[in-house]
Design an enzyme around this catalytic site. Structure first.
Site, PDB file in Angstrom:
ATOM      1  N   SER A 148      -3.900   1.883  -0.111  1.00  0.00           N
ATOM      2  CA  SER A 148      -3.634   2.769   1.018  1.00  0.00           C
ATOM      3  C   SER A 148      -4.863   3.602   1.385  1.00  0.00           C
ATOM      4  CB  SER A 148      -2.488   3.707   0.627  1.00  0.00           C
ATOM      5  OG  SER A 148      -2.351   4.740   1.566  1.00  0.00           O
TER       6      SER A 148
ATOM      7  N   HIS B 217       8.584   0.044   6.101  1.00  0.00           N
ATOM      8  CA  HIS B 217       7.921   1.162   5.414  1.00  0.00           C
ATOM      9  C   HIS B 217       8.860   1.719   4.323  1.00  0.00           C
ATOM     10  CE1 HIS B 217       4.190   3.522   6.610  1.00  0.00           C
ATOM     11  NE2 HIS B 217       4.560   4.145   5.511  1.00  0.00           N
TER      12      HIS B 217
ATOM     13  N   LYS C  49       0.907  -4.545   9.758  1.00  0.00           N
ATOM     14  CA  LYS C  49       2.008  -4.141   8.863  1.00  0.00           C
ATOM     15  C   LYS C  49       2.995  -3.240   9.598  1.00  0.00           C
ATOM     16  CE  LYS C  49       3.039  -1.744   4.513  1.00  0.00           C
ATOM     17  NZ  LYS C  49       3.616  -0.445   4.828  1.00  0.00           N
TER      18      LYS C  49
ATOM     19  N   PRO D 112       0.843  -1.209   0.000  1.00  0.00           N
ATOM     20  CA  PRO D 112       0.000   0.000   0.000  1.00  0.00           C
ATOM     21  C   PRO D 112       0.870   1.248   0.000  1.00  0.00           C
ATOM     22  CG  PRO D 112       0.165  -0.906   2.218  1.00  0.00           C
ATOM     23  CD  PRO D 112       0.923  -1.842   1.318  1.00  0.00           C
TER      24      PRO D 112
ATOM     25  N   GLY E 124      12.614  -3.068  -0.115  1.00  0.00           N
ATOM     26  CA  GLY E 124      13.856  -3.387  -0.819  1.00  0.00           C
ATOM     27  C   GLY E 124      13.774  -4.547  -1.784  1.00  0.00           C
TER      28      GLY E 124
ATOM     29  N   ARG F 221      13.598  -6.119  -5.084  1.00  0.00           N
ATOM     30  CA  ARG F 221      13.777  -5.622  -6.453  1.00  0.00           C
ATOM     31  C   ARG F 221      14.103  -6.731  -7.447  1.00  0.00           C
ATOM     32  NH1 ARG F 221      11.833  -2.239  -3.958  1.00  0.00           N
ATOM     33  NH2 ARG F 221      12.492  -0.085  -3.604  1.00  0.00           N
TER      34      ARG F 221
ATOM     35  N   GLN G 118      -5.514  -1.026   3.307  1.00  0.00           N
ATOM     36  CA  GLN G 118      -4.549  -0.598   4.332  1.00  0.00           C
ATOM     37  C   GLN G 118      -5.146   0.550   5.129  1.00  0.00           C
ATOM     38  OE1 GLN G 118      -2.701   2.598   4.068  1.00  0.00           O
ATOM     39  NE2 GLN G 118      -1.943   2.237   6.155  1.00  0.00           N
TER      40      GLN G 118
HETATM   41  C1  LIG Z   1       5.639   6.977  -1.821  1.00  0.00           C
HETATM   42  C2  LIG Z   1       5.289   5.940  -0.785  1.00  0.00           C
HETATM   43  C3  LIG Z   1       4.123   6.080  -0.056  1.00  0.00           C
HETATM   44  C4  LIG Z   1       3.796   5.120   0.925  1.00  0.00           C
HETATM   45  N1  LIG Z   1       2.593   5.213   1.572  1.00  0.00           N
HETATM   46  C5  LIG Z   1       2.240   4.245   2.463  1.00  0.00           C
HETATM   47  C6  LIG Z   1       0.954   4.257   3.072  1.00  0.00           C
HETATM   48  O1  LIG Z   1       0.122   5.121   2.790  1.00  0.00           O
HETATM   49  N2  LIG Z   1       0.682   3.297   3.978  1.00  0.00           N
HETATM   50  C7  LIG Z   1       1.567   2.304   4.288  1.00  0.00           C
HETATM   51  O2  LIG Z   1       1.282   1.453   5.121  1.00  0.00           O
HETATM   52  N3  LIG Z   1       2.784   2.259   3.704  1.00  0.00           N
HETATM   53  C8  LIG Z   1       3.127   3.183   2.797  1.00  0.00           C
HETATM   54  N4  LIG Z   1       4.348   3.117   2.175  1.00  0.00           N
HETATM   55  C9  LIG Z   1       5.242   1.983   2.481  1.00  0.00           C
HETATM   56  C10 LIG Z   1       4.959   0.803   1.559  1.00  0.00           C
HETATM   57  O3  LIG Z   1       3.769   0.163   1.889  1.00  0.00           O
HETATM   58  C11 LIG Z   1       6.059  -0.247   1.640  1.00  0.00           C
HETATM   59  O4  LIG Z   1       6.204  -0.654   2.984  1.00  0.00           O
HETATM   60  C12 LIG Z   1       7.402   0.197   1.089  1.00  0.00           C
HETATM   61  O5  LIG Z   1       7.263   1.027  -0.037  1.00  0.00           O
HETATM   62  C13 LIG Z   1       8.207  -1.039   0.708  1.00  0.00           C
HETATM   63  O6  LIG Z   1       9.485  -0.700   0.332  1.00  0.00           O
HETATM   64  P1  LIG Z   1       9.968  -0.545  -1.191  1.00  0.00           P
HETATM   65  O7  LIG Z   1       9.449   0.792  -1.653  1.00  0.00           O
HETATM   66  O8  LIG Z   1      11.448  -0.571  -1.039  1.00  0.00           O
HETATM   67  O9  LIG Z   1       9.427  -1.700  -1.990  1.00  0.00           O
HETATM   68  C14 LIG Z   1       4.684   4.059   1.198  1.00  0.00           C
HETATM   69  C15 LIG Z   1       5.861   3.933   0.439  1.00  0.00           C
HETATM   70  C16 LIG Z   1       6.159   4.844  -0.544  1.00  0.00           C
HETATM   71  C17 LIG Z   1       7.416   4.665  -1.349  1.00  0.00           C
END
Ligand SMILES: Cc1cc2nc3c(=O)[nH]c(=O)nc-3n(C[C@H](O)[C@H](O)[C@H](O)COP(=O)(O)O)c2cc1C
Length: 373
Positions: free
Chosen positions: A108, A252, A228, A79, A285, A287, A129
Site C-alpha cells: 500500500s 475494499h 483495483k 494492499p 471476503g 477466507r 498500490q
Molecule cells: C485495515 C485495512 C487497510 C486497507 N488499506 C488499503 C489501502 O491502503 N489501499 C487499498 O487499495 N486497499 C486497502 N484495503 C483494502 C484491501 O486491499 C482489500 O481490498 C480488502 O482488505 C479485501 O477484503 P478482506 O479484508 O475481506 O480480505 C485495506 C483493508 C484493510 C482491512
C-alpha cells in the site's frame, strides 16, 4: 498443549486479544452498517460446489502466473495500510511471509515501512498500490516503485474521498506511526519551508484522479497498471479503454461504500465484459480454499486476502503470515481434489451452483446497450 490455528478464523480469534481495541476495530471495520463486508462472506457461502469423483486428481497443478509473475498458488496479499498496527516489523515481515509461501504481495501507499525497505526485505514479487495524493507525490511514488523493482502499479480507484468508519469515529481512532513512503517528502518540504499540504493517513490532499488523468499516469511508467476496485461492467470496459493491464474486482473489504454488491457477485459481469482480454483478480471476503476455487471457476486468475494478513502478523509475524497462507493452500488443494480438478487452468463455472436469484450472467450486448458512452 494449545493447538496452532487450523484455519483463518482461528487466526482471527487468536489475533484479537493481541491487538489494542482501537487497532483491532480499525482493521475489522467496514463502512457504515457493514452490510457489504458481511455480504462479501455470505455470497461466497451462497455458492455451492458440485464435487466430482472417481477422477484421478492426485497430481494437481495449483501454481499460476499473474502478469507473468510466477506464484505457487493463486492467492496473493492485498494492499492494506500500516501493518505496524499488528506487528513491529510491519510490511517487511509480511513481505517475508509472502515470500516463504512463494506468492506476491501488493504494498500500500499507506505503509509504515517505505516501499524501498519492503523491497529490500522481500523474497517474492511485489506490486505497488497507488493512492493518488496529488501529481507530485504520485510521480515520485511511481518512479520510486519502478526503480525499487516493483513489477506493477495497482491503482486503487474506489476511494475517491476519505470515509471515516463509524467504529473509528466512536473510538476517536488515530493511526499510530508515520507513513514510511512520505518520510523524505515531509522532510524535504519542512527543509524548504514550502507551503505544501503534506500527505497524511486519512486525507488525500488533492482532488481524486479521473479517467482523463490516466494518460498522464501511463506516461510516468512502463509498468503494467492494475485497476483495483472495479465493481461494474461499465468501469471494466472503461478500464480496458484506458489501457488496464489487469482488473481487480474488489469492494475494499466493504470499507469504503456500504450496500454495494459483494466482489464475488460482481465478478461474472466483469468477466463477461472483459471477454478474456485481461487477467481478473478478486478480493474481499476470501477466507477458505473453496472460496478460491469459486472465484477461479467464475473466471478469476487469482484472489487476494486483506484482513487475514494482520491476523497472521499479530499471532506470529512473518511465520504467521506464511502459515495463514499455507492453510489456504491446503484447503484450496483439497477443494481441487474433491472437484476432480488437475489444474487451476481448467476450473470452470460448471463446478458451481450459483444462487438462482443472482440471475443469468449478463451478456456483453445487454451491458453495451445500457452504457452512456
Ligand atoms: C485495515 C485495512 C487497510 C486497507 N488499506 C488499503 C489501502 O491502503 N489501499 C487499498 O487499495 N486497499 C486497502 N484495503 C483494502 C484491501 O486491499 C482489500 O481490498 C480488502 O482488505 C479485501 O477484503 P478482506 O479484508 O475481506 O480480505 C485495506 C483493508 C484493510 C482491512
Amino acid at each position: 498443549m494449545r493447538l496452532e490455528p487450523i484455519n483463518l478464523f482461528d487466526y482471527e480469534a487468536r489475533a484479537r486479544p493481541l491487538l489494542s481495541h482501537n487497532n483491532w476495530e480499525f482493521i475489522e471495520a467496514g463502512a457504515m452498517d457493514e452490510i457489504t463486508t458481511a455480504r462479501n462472506r455470505s455470497a461466497f457461502e451462497d455458492i455451492t460446489l458440485r464435487p466430482r469423483f472417481l477422477i484421478d486428481a492426485t497430481e494437481r497443478k495449483i501454481a499460476t502466473t499473474v502478469l507473468g509473475e510466477a506464484i505457487s498458488f493463486p492467492v496473493m496479499i492485498s494492499p492494506t495500510d500500516g501493518h505496524g498496527l499488528a506487528y513491529s516489523e510491519a510490511e517487511c515481515a509480511t513481505a517475508r511471509g509472502a515470500g516463504m509461501s512463494k506468492t506476491l504481495m501488493m504494498c500500500s501507499t499507506s505503509s509504515h515501512c517505505s516501499l524501498e525497505e519492503i523491497a529490500a526485505a522481500a523474497t517474492g514479487p511485489l506490486w505497488f498500490q497507488l493512492s493518488h495524493r496529488g501529481y507530485g507525490p504520485t510521480e515520485n511514488l511511481v518512479q520510486r516503485a519502478e526503480a525499487a523493482g516493483y513489477k506493477a502499479i495497482v491503482l486503487t480507484i474506489d476511494a475517491p474521498i476519505p470515509t471515516p468508519k463509524e467504529r473509528d469515529i466512536r473510538n476517536r481512532f488515530v493511526r499510530p506511526g508515520e507513513m514510511g513512503n512520505f518520510r523524505e517528502f515531509l522532510k524535504q518540504t519542512a527543509d524548504t519551508g514550502d507551503d505544501v499540504d503534506p500527505p497524511n493517513w486519512e486525507m488525500p490532499s488533492a482532488p481524486p484522479l479521473t479517467w482523463q488523468d490516466l494518460e498522464w499516469l501511463r506516461s510516468l511508467t512502463n509498468l503494467p497498471i492494475v485497476f483495483k476496485g472495479v465493481r461494474t461492467a461499465e468501469d471494466a470496459r472503461l478500464a480496458l479503454e484506458h489501457g488496464a493491464n489487469a482488473i481487480m474486482v474488489s469492494t475494499h473489504g466493504g470499507r469504503r461504500m456500504d450496500t454495494t454488491m459483494s466482489s464475488i457477485e460482481a465478478l461474472p459481469e466483469i468477466v463477461t465484459a472483459t471477454a478474456g482480454r485481461v487477467e481478473i483478480y478478486v478480493d474481499s471476503g476470501v477466507r477458505r480454499g473453496s472460496d478460491v476455487l469459486k472465484a477461479l471457476a467464475l473466471g478469476a486468475t487469482a484472489v487476494s486476502v486483506g484482513r487475514p494478513l494482520y491476523w497472521g502478523l499479530a499471532v506470529n509475524g512473518a511465520e504467521g503470515v506464511h502459515h495463514m497462507l499455507e492453510l489456504l493452500r491446503e484447503e484450496f488443494n483439497r477443494a481441487m481434489a474433491y472437484c476432480g480438478q488437475n489444474s487451476v487452468d481448467d476450473l470452470e463455472e460448471r463446478l458451481l451452483n450459483i444462487p438462482r436469484e443472482w440471475g443469468p450472467v449478463r451478456t456483453e450486448n445487454d451491458i453495451v446497450e445500457r452504457l452512456p458512452f
